[in-house]
Scaffold this motif. Sequence first.
Motif, PDB file in Angstrom:
ATOM      1  N   UNK A 283     -20.700  15.996  34.833  1.00  0.00           N
ATOM      2  CA  UNK A 283     -22.217  16.662  34.998  1.00  0.00           C
ATOM      3  C   UNK A 283     -22.696  16.012  33.601  1.00  0.00           C
ATOM      4  N   UNK A 284     -23.948  15.835  33.257  1.00  0.00           N
ATOM      5  CA  UNK A 284     -24.970  15.907  32.345  1.00  0.00           C
ATOM      6  C   UNK A 284     -25.347  17.181  31.770  1.00  0.00           C
ATOM      7  N   UNK A 285     -25.529  17.004  30.378  1.00  0.00           N
ATOM      8  CA  UNK A 285     -25.802  18.576  29.726  1.00  0.00           C
ATOM      9  C   UNK A 285     -26.794  17.676  28.734  1.00  0.00           C
ATOM     10  N   UNK A 286     -27.611  19.056  27.929  1.00  0.00           N
ATOM     11  CA  UNK A 286     -28.458  18.733  26.991  1.00  0.00           C
ATOM     12  C   UNK A 286     -28.125  19.311  25.631  1.00  0.00           C
ATOM     13  N   UNK A 287     -27.577  19.070  24.904  1.00  0.00           N
ATOM     14  CA  UNK A 287     -26.712  19.282  23.603  1.00  0.00           C
ATOM     15  C   UNK A 287     -28.356  20.264  22.855  1.00  0.00           C
ATOM     16  N   UNK A 288     -27.893  21.078  22.442  1.00  0.00           N
ATOM     17  CA  UNK A 288     -29.062  21.708  21.932  1.00  0.00           C
ATOM     18  C   UNK A 288     -30.859  21.987  22.762  1.00  0.00           C
ATOM     19  N   UNK A 289     -30.495  21.359  24.151  1.00  0.00           N
ATOM     20  CA  UNK A 289     -31.896  21.423  24.594  1.00  0.00           C
ATOM     21  C   UNK A 289     -32.659  20.509  25.086  1.00  0.00           C
ATOM     22  N   UNK A 290     -32.332  19.925  23.438  1.00  0.00           N
ATOM     23  CA  UNK A 290     -32.704  18.317  23.956  1.00  0.00           C
ATOM     24  C   UNK A 290     -33.056  17.704  24.581  1.00  0.00           C
ATOM     25  N   UNK A 291     -33.466  15.899  23.705  1.00  0.00           N
ATOM     26  CA  UNK A 291     -33.836  15.363  24.769  1.00  0.00           C
ATOM     27  C   UNK A 291     -32.230  14.110  25.223  1.00  0.00           C
TER      28      UNK A 291
END
Length: 733
Positions: free
Chosen positions: A128-136
């Motif tokens: 799975x792919x995540x976006x640390x801190x909600x960023x790009x």
Amino acid sequence: MTDDGGVRVAHGQAPVFARPGPLAPATAPPPDSRTGDMHGADRVAAPAPVPLPEAGGPRDAVTRLRAHGCWYPSANADGTEVAFICDRGGVPQLWAGSVDTDEVRLLDSSPDPVKEVLWSPNGQWIAYTTAPGGGEHTRVLCVRPDGTGRRLLAGADPASSAYLGCWAHDGSSVAVTFAAPAVPQYGIVTANAVAAADLADGRTADWADRDGRATLLGPAPYDGAPGEEPSGTPTDVRTPAAPTVRPDAGLSVYLIDPDGLVSPALLTTETHAASLRVCDLSRDGSLALLRRGPRGRREAVVRRTADSQSTFTMPVADGDPWIGRFSPDGRTLWLRSNADREHAALLAVALDADGGPRGVSLVAERDGVDLELLALAHDGRTAALAWNVQGASELELVETHPSRQPPDAAGPGRPVPLPHEVATRVTAAGAGALLLALSGSQRRPGIWWAHEGVSMLRTAWSSQDEDAVPPGRPPVRPVPMRLTARDGLPLSGWYYRAPGRAPDEPAPCVIHLHGGPEEQERPVFNPLYHELIGRGLDIFAPDVRGSLGHGRSFVDADLGAGRFAAFDDVADCAGHAVMAGPADPTRLAVMGRSYGGYLTFASVVWHPDLFRTAIAVCGMSDFLTFFAGTEPWIAESAAHKYGHPDRDRELLRTLSPMSRIDALRVPLLAVHGEHDTNVPPGESQQFVRAAQERGIEAELLTLRDEGHDFLRADNRRLFRRAAADWLEGHLHL
């Protein structure tokens, strides 16, 4: 707290306002004409799996939260369980559960939003792919189906980024696209890059002179070596070299063993790459299907893994990145493509033993309708086709290997009725079964299970329809609205009428503009719209030129100087909402996100007397500062949509709302995520600051721990209420 620029800052709830055979060592294969050294990027160390602490959540069913959504399903090998994304905990997270019970388990309780999910064919891992801190900047992880063994595969460096490709069919490796940290800021391209641009045979001049008319354009080059000659059969539409953007831009694809027993293998590296994803590997690992290219000029590429040579190239449509699959024997490529046509269709490419094309045949198409999603069963004998019919989805199943037919033929389509208006993902789930992520105007996104296209059952852990909103105020079902732009181009959109008014009573109305611009307004439930309608506001959400779903000519109509016509589209849509609808001409507002935010900035300076107020969300205000601050791969892709920051500098300056800031007359609210590196927050800051310096009421709401998309429930709620309060106050409701 307010800084010296008058910027409002909000924090939380307290605002102030397949590997191909055995994996080889991580060394670069022989480059083809489009593979470069990325200025030393081939010497960058391959990403190494990093074990992480377990971060699982409850293993039993949890109390369902009202208004949660479930999407992006991926099933295990036999289709009995599914991994998916769900925001019931306030942020999109990785969950898994049974398709026919209400048992669910949280596999990663970290607060980083999850973007994509793929269960390995052997059932041992979920990537799975995540976006640390909600960023790009994203990273790729994997975890065992029981929540153990969580590890980071790529993207450990906060300045790097990684995203998922496909799994090898034996589950031994997963393809991961990796962007190494960029070196300089976007600036001056090299002399060689400019020289390469000059070889584009006049394409740049033709592009820059576009006037907004909808005309079918041929494929545009973007990444070939200077002087490269097209090769292959007449169906191979490879084109000459095109301009480069950043000399340090590049993407690499690695095949990574999540068990860490074998070193990652470098499949390919491409310089000046706008996008690069492995969509499929043949069963024997000899061929890879890549999707690459900038927005509006995507390509499907078949590449041999043994020598990294491209054997076939064909344009494909924007939209869903999963563009096709190989047949089990590797001799047929099923492809969703709009090559030489207005709308995407299902094509079959017959391949020889070396991956070269023997012919291309049209398998399924619909007049004036795009094939939006393509999914094949695990055995490759059935394809699910989702067609985009005026914004809604129609699903059908076709047999891809009918008896006594050639291997690149297909049987007649068998319709599958859908309970929701729009399908966002379709994937195989064991023998004869499908999983569908569906959305609709009356309900939250949910996951449905279909067997043999006959029965369609909602998974027990998806929200029920009655949970879409609190009791007492049901969602409004939009109605289609069509109009003709001032230059004759047909436009359309969806109109939402706030309840409680007489049909002929003028209403305050918000023209809401979607992003992209290669997105499309769809009849799905939007919590923002529900909030605004509850305050007594009508909404008209149109597709201006550049939007998907209306053919290639419509998408390309805003290229170059044609973008000025898109500004007029916004004004024409507002005028139509008044003349043909119930909108009050004295109480119009314009609002949009991303490209829609840019159009919002542009609308209030190109049509300064049309709207009473505006809300721009994550929008570009100056193309040149946008190119200087965005991610290199985003810049590479955007240059082919908006213009090159060197060659088209004057056009970009003229198209930038900041160049006309003196025309601004109306109050404006800008909203931005603090970690947005797609459209950096400075784009909103400079517009707000310039407006304030000219005595115009303007404010900026910055959302903490968010990037270009607002993914956290508290921030989404804050954004909706702030936007509704602003519009309610400035439209005098």
